[in-house]
Design a protein around this motif. Structure first.
Motif, PDB file in Angstrom:
ATOM      1  N   CYS B  53       0.854  -1.187   0.000  1.00 34.12           N
ATOM      2  CA  CYS B  53       0.000   0.000   0.000  1.00 34.12           C
ATOM      3  C   CYS B  53       0.889   1.236   0.000  1.00 34.12           C
ATOM      4  O   CYS B  53       1.741   1.384   0.885  1.00 34.12           O
ATOM      5  CB  CYS B  53      -0.899  -0.005   1.234  1.00 34.12           C
ATOM      6  SG  CYS B  53      -1.850   1.513   1.432  1.00 34.12           S
ATOM      7  N   VAL B  54       0.696   2.090  -0.991  1.00 30.91           N
ATOM      8  CA  VAL B  54       1.436   3.351  -1.034  1.00 30.91           C
ATOM      9  C   VAL B  54       0.438   4.453  -0.710  1.00 30.91           C
ATOM     10  O   VAL B  54      -0.405   4.813  -1.540  1.00 30.91           O
ATOM     11  CB  VAL B  54       2.068   3.581  -2.434  1.00 30.91           C
ATOM     12  CG1 VAL B  54       2.725   4.956  -2.489  1.00 30.91           C
ATOM     13  CG2 VAL B  54       3.090   2.496  -2.733  1.00 30.91           C
ATOM     14  N   PHE B  55       0.488   4.943   0.511  1.00 33.18           N
ATOM     15  CA  PHE B  55      -0.507   5.924   0.949  1.00 33.18           C
ATOM     16  C   PHE B  55       0.017   7.329   0.741  1.00 33.18           C
ATOM     17  O   PHE B  55       1.072   7.684   1.265  1.00 33.18           O
ATOM     18  CB  PHE B  55      -0.903   5.697   2.409  1.00 33.18           C
ATOM     19  CG  PHE B  55      -2.209   6.338   2.728  1.00 33.18           C
ATOM     20  CD1 PHE B  55      -2.283   7.677   3.092  1.00 33.18           C
ATOM     21  CD2 PHE B  55      -3.390   5.608   2.615  1.00 33.18           C
ATOM     22  CE1 PHE B  55      -3.508   8.273   3.349  1.00 33.18           C
ATOM     23  CE2 PHE B  55      -4.623   6.196   2.877  1.00 33.18           C
ATOM     24  CZ  PHE B  55      -4.688   7.526   3.241  1.00 33.18           C
ATOM     25  N   LEU B  56      -0.727   8.099   0.002  1.00 28.61           N
ATOM     26  CA  LEU B  56      -0.321   9.468  -0.320  1.00 28.61           C
ATOM     27  C   LEU B  56      -1.036  10.409   0.630  1.00 28.61           C
ATOM     28  O   LEU B  56      -2.221  10.713   0.461  1.00 28.61           O
ATOM     29  CB  LEU B  56      -0.704   9.777  -1.776  1.00 28.61           C
ATOM     30  CG  LEU B  56      -0.218   8.718  -2.785  1.00 28.61           C
ATOM     31  CD1 LEU B  56      -0.785   8.986  -4.171  1.00 28.61           C
ATOM     32  CD2 LEU B  56       1.306   8.660  -2.839  1.00 28.61           C
ATOM     33  N   PHE B 331       2.720  -4.764   3.083  1.00 30.48           N
ATOM     34  CA  PHE B 331       3.611  -3.656   3.365  1.00 30.48           C
ATOM     35  C   PHE B 331       2.859  -2.340   3.300  1.00 30.48           C
ATOM     36  O   PHE B 331       1.935  -2.174   2.505  1.00 30.48           O
ATOM     37  CB  PHE B 331       4.770  -3.628   2.354  1.00 30.48           C
ATOM     38  CG  PHE B 331       5.667  -4.826   2.452  1.00 30.48           C
ATOM     39  CD1 PHE B 331       5.441  -5.940   1.653  1.00 30.48           C
ATOM     40  CD2 PHE B 331       6.725  -4.846   3.349  1.00 30.48           C
ATOM     41  CE1 PHE B 331       6.266  -7.064   1.746  1.00 30.48           C
ATOM     42  CE2 PHE B 331       7.549  -5.962   3.449  1.00 30.48           C
ATOM     43  CZ  PHE B 331       7.317  -7.071   2.647  1.00 30.48           C
ATOM     44  N   PHE B 332       3.294  -1.406   4.117  1.00 36.32           N
ATOM     45  CA  PHE B 332       2.727  -0.057   4.082  1.00 36.32           C
ATOM     46  C   PHE B 332       3.844   0.947   3.878  1.00 36.32           C
ATOM     47  O   PHE B 332       4.849   0.934   4.603  1.00 36.32           O
ATOM     48  CB  PHE B 332       1.989   0.257   5.392  1.00 36.32           C
ATOM     49  CG  PHE B 332       1.362   1.618   5.407  1.00 36.32           C
ATOM     50  CD1 PHE B 332       2.056   2.725   5.869  1.00 36.32           C
ATOM     51  CD2 PHE B 332       0.065   1.794   4.945  1.00 36.32           C
ATOM     52  CE1 PHE B 332       1.475   3.979   5.873  1.00 36.32           C
ATOM     53  CE2 PHE B 332      -0.536   3.049   4.950  1.00 36.32           C
ATOM     54  CZ  PHE B 332       0.175   4.140   5.414  1.00 36.32           C
ATOM     55  N   PHE B 378      -0.480  -0.754  -4.751  1.00 38.03           N
ATOM     56  CA  PHE B 378      -1.652   0.075  -5.033  1.00 38.03           C
ATOM     57  C   PHE B 378      -1.548   1.391  -4.296  1.00 38.03           C
ATOM     58  O   PHE B 378      -0.988   1.452  -3.194  1.00 38.03           O
ATOM     59  CB  PHE B 378      -2.954  -0.644  -4.650  1.00 38.03           C
ATOM     60  CG  PHE B 378      -3.076  -0.975  -3.195  1.00 38.03           C
ATOM     61  CD1 PHE B 378      -2.500  -2.131  -2.672  1.00 38.03           C
ATOM     62  CD2 PHE B 378      -3.784  -0.138  -2.317  1.00 38.03           C
ATOM     63  CE1 PHE B 378      -2.618  -2.461  -1.320  1.00 38.03           C
ATOM     64  CE2 PHE B 378      -3.900  -0.454  -0.973  1.00 38.03           C
ATOM     65  CZ  PHE B 378      -3.320  -1.614  -0.468  1.00 38.03           C
ATOM     66  N   THR B 379      -2.059   2.443  -4.913  1.00 38.25           N
ATOM     67  CA  THR B 379      -2.032   3.740  -4.237  1.00 38.25           C
ATOM     68  C   THR B 379      -3.329   3.943  -3.467  1.00 38.25           C
ATOM     69  O   THR B 379      -4.353   3.306  -3.738  1.00 38.25           O
ATOM     70  CB  THR B 379      -1.854   4.904  -5.225  1.00 38.25           C
ATOM     71  OG1 THR B 379      -3.009   4.977  -6.077  1.00 38.25           O
ATOM     72  CG2 THR B 379      -0.604   4.741  -6.072  1.00 38.25           C
ATOM     73  N   ALA B 380      -3.262   4.836  -2.504  1.00 40.90           N
ATOM     74  CA  ALA B 380      -4.423   5.228  -1.719  1.00 40.90           C
ATOM     75  C   ALA B 380      -4.150   6.651  -1.238  1.00 40.90           C
ATOM     76  O   ALA B 380      -2.989   7.059  -1.141  1.00 40.90           O
ATOM     77  CB  ALA B 380      -4.623   4.278  -0.541  1.00 40.90           C
ATOM     78  N   SER B 381      -5.203   7.350  -0.959  1.00 41.46           N
ATOM     79  CA  SER B 381      -5.041   8.708  -0.448  1.00 41.46           C
ATOM     80  C   SER B 381      -6.354   9.125   0.187  1.00 41.46           C
ATOM     81  O   SER B 381      -7.414   8.681  -0.269  1.00 41.46           O
ATOM     82  CB  SER B 381      -4.679   9.673  -1.586  1.00 41.46           C
ATOM     83  OG  SER B 381      -4.320  10.936  -1.070  1.00 41.46           O
TER      84      SER B 381
END
Lengths: 598, 492
Positions: B53-56, B331-332, B378-381
């Motif tokens: 998870c790629v948190f913006l 993973f975060f 995957f991206t998230a925001s």
């Protein structure tokens, strides 16, 4: 301002070096006061429980006047407020070399916390405010409060100012706080609107019961869970149900920031009105657009099912509905419902044991015996003058109880609690008169504890605080049915990182000869300790001094000999004689015997 | 090793955007010891799989990341976005396999200056455009409790996620299984709690973060392992790799090994020793990969972009999966700076370039490891941003576009439905002031990811983890007609 250790005390410690740990050093001079402390060890234990960490000067004062008089003094002191500290920082000119140094944000509250923990004279009030902040939780992590440091500091001040008053008043202040209103969404909560399918928000209704007063299940006066006599085996009794939540939810309607009229209710904010954050919420009512309709936002007409318990004054616990006022000046108000509801909560027999036990856990021990809880709950129920909810009586009962002042009886539970990381930090800095060149405790890990320190005031991830009161670490504690809340934040990352924080804190001392020592970090003052540690002949006196000051004399022979052996392998004049001091301090502060306060 | 870390959070229901305070179906008055008990089943799939998870943080203005390239669609977009619009000529073209309107990527450089696109953005577009594409773009996703129309929003006739447009709360709903999760437990944490038994190594958490604490991995029982992207931290004073700490380390272990007469002391000592052995385990496992990915990401001391640094560490951890004996990992990675209320034209391009750079290089790393099909990023925001601008920036929005990259991704196309980008009073997707109502819910997005990861499509799997997803059906053009979105296959 560096603490000046009394020469008398220093010499006494040095001479007492070889003495049995139970020896009362001052007994040659006078008898211990009738209310204690009975021994030097207990004086240090008391100060560990009642302040942010013992200091030599506080130790002297306590021995001189005794616990009862010390408590009297502390109860008489006003609360040193935190919000003025933020305002003082805001008033500082911008530092051209460090433009953000004097910005006020949530990090400033952390500075204020340490400033007060280390230097405020009203230590007990500060300690209790901190304990209350872990029960009546709000946090900059939710409710849109991330950008409101002044508002949160004000909330903390409410806890401090009312923490020694009556719990009923404290509950009301918290309920009407716009900070709490934002955090648990009572602010802007409105009466039902069946056409649009809107019903009152139940958030605050739920938490005021579950967390701030009575908990989920009926308790005996000694804090043990009540058993349902009508069910086989052990079955708890819930304190409330969904109907009760709905009832309270209807009570907690109609309130928003002060200063908004009835027409602005749905849009009322503190935008460009920061003063609204530091005033209690209000319930505006009045003429609607077109001057035809008198509008209220509070749910008046519904009957509201509130708590039912033996002795409840509302018939069947129901707060009767009333017609909403249709003109001004009738004397009918939402406040009346609110007061009745708070009375209903406050008078529930659970409050004494539920709140009392948690305060014991914050101040003294994780697993108080039921008898101890019962005594504290009794003090809540009646302070001796027929008053219920007197916090002074509760705090006094907690700290003067035989189980706080001596070994517990009637329980096989492990004694004590895991020292909270913040309290370990304040203890270290208080014990050794920590000074910061800037005059402010603004070390980067104070400002941004992040991954390094698992707590900071009003910064919990959720309304359930940093840890749950009934958290059971896996292993023999859980198997024994005991609890140890503070273990919930003992995670791999924090154990590792906090151990490194302690390394920086113990190694940053005044007089550090290393070129790598940062003069801008907060520094310990360890001259006396250096004198003792850097001389092999007084190494035992050094260990005893730390034993008493840091561990209230509880250090085992095994730990003393381990430290002694290790320290003697270090050169006596290492780092100009300071080396053995920080080495001992760090080892102590990560050792099991220290970390578990008993 | 598994310890409780985090707690239930009370529902923070909307005040000004009132609506229902819909109670999560999992809420119970009883103080349940464990709401999410350990499953008796493992996750589906016999291979290694990892979610990243790629948190913006801040709310990425993804309406400027993936932009219409069709002339009239772009004109509408530009008219609404005014000063912050990306010129059509500067977009890096996307050529999706499925038919549909033309889109392009922001060039990743400041627009209007004649600068060619950032090479990372060209690379990302290339990855999307190639045959057997591995990049999917999921349109206009955000927290929802029900499919929500503009009329429903304005009438407040469906429940809405609480505290819309608030960073903290919307971040939470992007990371929790429902858009109002009472317990602020993340769906990543939930998977770790229930299915952690899947991993042979029971001493290391399924969940690892390079950005510290996060809601996504918060669980009731499993504590995520936090790794600094600069390297696994040791307790410096007892570092075994050099001689000075040796005597101190021995002294500390003498204290830890007792005799200890108090159960709390013993519990502390056991935990402390376990912490040390855990990080030593990870440090040892990471040693072989010290320079393995330098060719792709650059040497450590040349990386100044926090996102790339984290993704490199994730790659290294994945390369150690066999040593660490892990078959399922979550993973975060956190990356901030997206709250572009001001100076968006100056600040946003670099952030977008960083995303493109990090994601494409990380994908390359998984290819190098030969497991590209087994890692999905995957991206998230917390939200997209307002279509309208405030002068030099944008404000908190709601729905936003997101990317999914991995060897198993059915890439090269758009999923869900792009919203109208027209001005507010003629925009049927606009909640007001350019805040666009999501047309896909986070539930659907997350369920699609979890389904690939191995979560079973039944009551005990999907039903327990994503109870609300059955409220949403993918009825977009080329949609699945089901609850998942189809950009990944299910594990079998």
């Amino acid at each position: 301002m560096p603490r000046m250790y009394r020469l008398f005390a220093a010499i006494a410690f040095a001479l007492a070096g070889q003495a049995n740990a139970q020896t009362v050093i001052f007994s040659a001079s006078f008898e211990p006061p009738p209310g204690g402390p009975a021994t030097d060890q207990d004086a240090m234990r008391f100060l560990t429980q009642a302040t942010f960490g013992p200091t030599m000067s506080e130790f002297d004062r306590l021995n001189l006047i005794g616990i009862d008089a010390w408590l009297d003094e502390q109860f008489a002191l006003p609360f040193s407020r935190h919000r003025p500290y933020l305002e003082a920082i805001a008033a500082l000119p911008e530092d051209p070399e460090d433009p953000e140094a004097n910005n006020v944000g949530q990090q400033t509250r952390n500075e204020a916390f340490f400033e007060h923990a280390l230097h405020a004279p009203d230590q007990l009030r500060q300690r209790v405010a901190y304990a209350l902040s872990q029960i009546l939780v709000v946090s900059d992590q939710g409710g849109g409060l991330g950008g409101e440091p002044y508002a949160l500091a004000h909330y903390y001040d409410l806890l401090g100012e009312h923490g020694f008053g009556n719990y009923r008043e404290l509950l009301e202040q918290v309920t009407l706080s716009p900070v709490m209103g934002s955090y648990l969404s009572m602010l802007g909560n409105r009466k039902p609107d069946p056409v649009n399918n809107i019903r009152p928000d139940e958030n605050y209704a739920r938490e005021i019961m579950q967390l701030f007063s009575i908990g989920l299940v009926r308790l005996n006066p000694n804090g043990t869970e009540m058993d349902d006599p009508g069910q086989p085996g052990f079955q708890t009794l819930p304190t409330y149900d969904q109907e009760t939540i709905r009832g309270f939810a209807h009570v907690f309607t109609g309130y928003t920031f002060s200063g908004c009229g009835v027409r602005e209710f749905e849009y009322c904010s503190a935008w460009e009105h920061p003063e609204r954050w530091v005033q209690p919420m209000a319930a505006p009512e009045g003429l609607w657009w077109g001057d035809t309709e008198y509008r209220v936002w509070h749910a008046y007409p519904e009957n509201k099912q509130l708590l039912v318990y033996p002795g409840v004054s509302l018939p069947n616990g129901v707060l009767a509905g009333r017609p909403a006022p249709t003109v001004a000046g009738t004397g009918v108000s939402a406040q009346q419902d609110l007061e009745a509801a708070l009375d209903n909560v406050f008078n529930h027999p659970n409050v004494g044991p539920f709140i009392g036990k948690q305060l014991i856990q914050r101040l003294v021990t994780s697993n108080p015996s039921p008898a101890y809880v019962g005594r504290v709950a009794a003090a809540f129920n009646n302070n001796g003058q027929g008053v219920r909810g007197d916090m002074r009586a509760v705090v006094r009962a907690i700290l003067t109880d035989p189980e706080a002042r001596g070994a517990p009886s009637g329980t096989t539970a492990p004694r004590g609690k895991l020292r909270e990381p913040l309290l370990r930090m304040t203890q270290l800095w208080r014990a050794f008169g920590a000074v910061d060149a800037s005059g402010r405790y603004n070390d980067w890990y104070v400002w941004w504890p992040g991954q390094y320190i698992p707590q900071s005031p009003l910064h919990a991830r959720t309304v359930f605080n940093f840890y749950l009161p009934d958290f059971k670490p896996a292993g023999e504690v859980a198997a024994g049915g005991w609890v140890a809340p503070e273990f919930q934040i003992q995670t791999d990352g924090y154990v590792t990182n906090f151990s490194n924080v302690l390394d920086w804190m113990t190694w940053n001392y005044q007089g550090n000869p290393s070129q790598w020592a940062d003069p801008d970090m907060t520094r310990l003052v360890i001259e006396t300790e250096r004198g003792l540690a850097s001389n092999n002949a007084t190494i035992d006196a050094f260990i005893e001094r730390l034993n008493l000051l840091m561990m209230a004399g509880a250090m085992s022979p095994h730990m003393k000999s381990t430290l002694r052996t290790y320290l003697l392998t270090l050169p006596a004049n290492g780092e100009n004689g300071y080396r053995r001091v920080w080495e001992a301090l760090w080892l102590i502060m990560v050792s099991p015997e220290y970390v578990i306060e008993k | 090793m598994n310890r409780r870390d985090l707690l239930k959070k009370s529902l923070c229901l909307a005040a000004s955007t009132a609506g229902f305070g819909a109670l999560s179906s999992r809420f119970s008055l009883a103080h349940a010891a464990t709401m999410y008990s350990k499953s008796q089943r493992s996750l589906l799939g016999n291979d290694y799989r990892a979610l990243v998870c790629v948190f913006l943080y801040g709310g990425n203005d993804s309406f400027n990341f993936i932009v219409p390239r069709d002339v009239s669609a772009h004109a509408t977009y530009a008219a609404t976005r005014g000063a912050v619009a990306v010129p059509r000529s500067e977009l890096v073209p996307l050529t999706p396999t499925a038919s549909g309107a033309a889109y392009g990527l922001h060039p990743g450089v400041e627009t209007g200056a004649g600068t060619p696109p950032h090479p990372a953005m060209t690379a990302l577009a290339g990855l999307f455009n190639q045959a057997n594409s591995r990049v999917a773009i999921v349109a206009n996703t955000g927290p929802l409790l029900h499919p929500t129309t503009k009329t429903q929003y304005q009438n407040e006739s469906v429940a809405l996620p609480p505290q819309l447009f608030s960073h903290d709360d919307q971040s939470a709903w992007w990371q929790t299984p429902t858009a109002n999760s009472f317990d602020r437990i993340g769906w990543g944490g939930l998977l770790a709690d229930r299915f952690g038994i899947t991993n042979p190594n029971q001493n290391l958490a399924m969940t690892i973060s390079t950005d510290g604490d996060n809601v996504f991995q918060t669980a009731e029982d499993v504590v995520p392992y936090f790794v600094s992207p600069w390297g696994v931290d040791r307790i410096g004073n007892i570092d075994p790799t050099w001689s000075e700490p040796t005597a101190r380390r021995n002294a500390l272990y003498q204290l830890l090994n007792g005799p200890l007469n108090n159960a709390l002391e013993r519990t502390y000592a056991t935990g402390f020793k376990r912490t040390v052995s855990n990080y030593e385990q990870v440090i040892t496992a990471l040693q072989p990969s010290a320079t393995t990915f330098d060719a792709i990401f650059g040497a450590d001391d040349t990386i100044d972009d926090y996102l790339t640094r984290q993704l490199k560490m994730v790659a290294r951890l994945i390369s150690a999966r066999d040593t660490l004996n892990m078959t399922r990992q979550i993973f975060f990675v956190g990356f901030g700076g997206f709250d572009t209320h001001d100076a968006q034209l100056a600040n946003h391009p670099g952030l977008l370039a960083a995303i493109a750079n990090g994601l494409t290089k990380f994908y390359q790393a998984t290819q190098q490891m030969g497991i590209a099909n087994q890692v999905t990023t995957f991206t998230a925001s917390e939200f997209g941003r307002t279509l309208t601008n405030n002068g030099d920036g944008t404000d908190h929005g709601w729905g936003g576009h997101h990317l999914v990259i991995g060897g198993a991704v059915n890439g090269g196309r758009f999923y869900g439905r792009f919203p109208s980008l027209a001005a507010s009073n003629s925009n049927p997707d606009d909640a007001g002031w350019g805040q666009i109502i999501p047309t896909t819910s986070v539930d659907q997005y997350a369920w699609t990811l979890a389904r690939w990861y191995g979560l079973q499509d039944d009551a005990d799997g999907r039903g327990l983890v994503f109870p609300n997803v059955t409220r949403f059906t993918d009825v977009s053009q080329n949609g699945t007609g089901s609850y998942h979105l189809g950009f990944l296959p299910a594990a079998t």
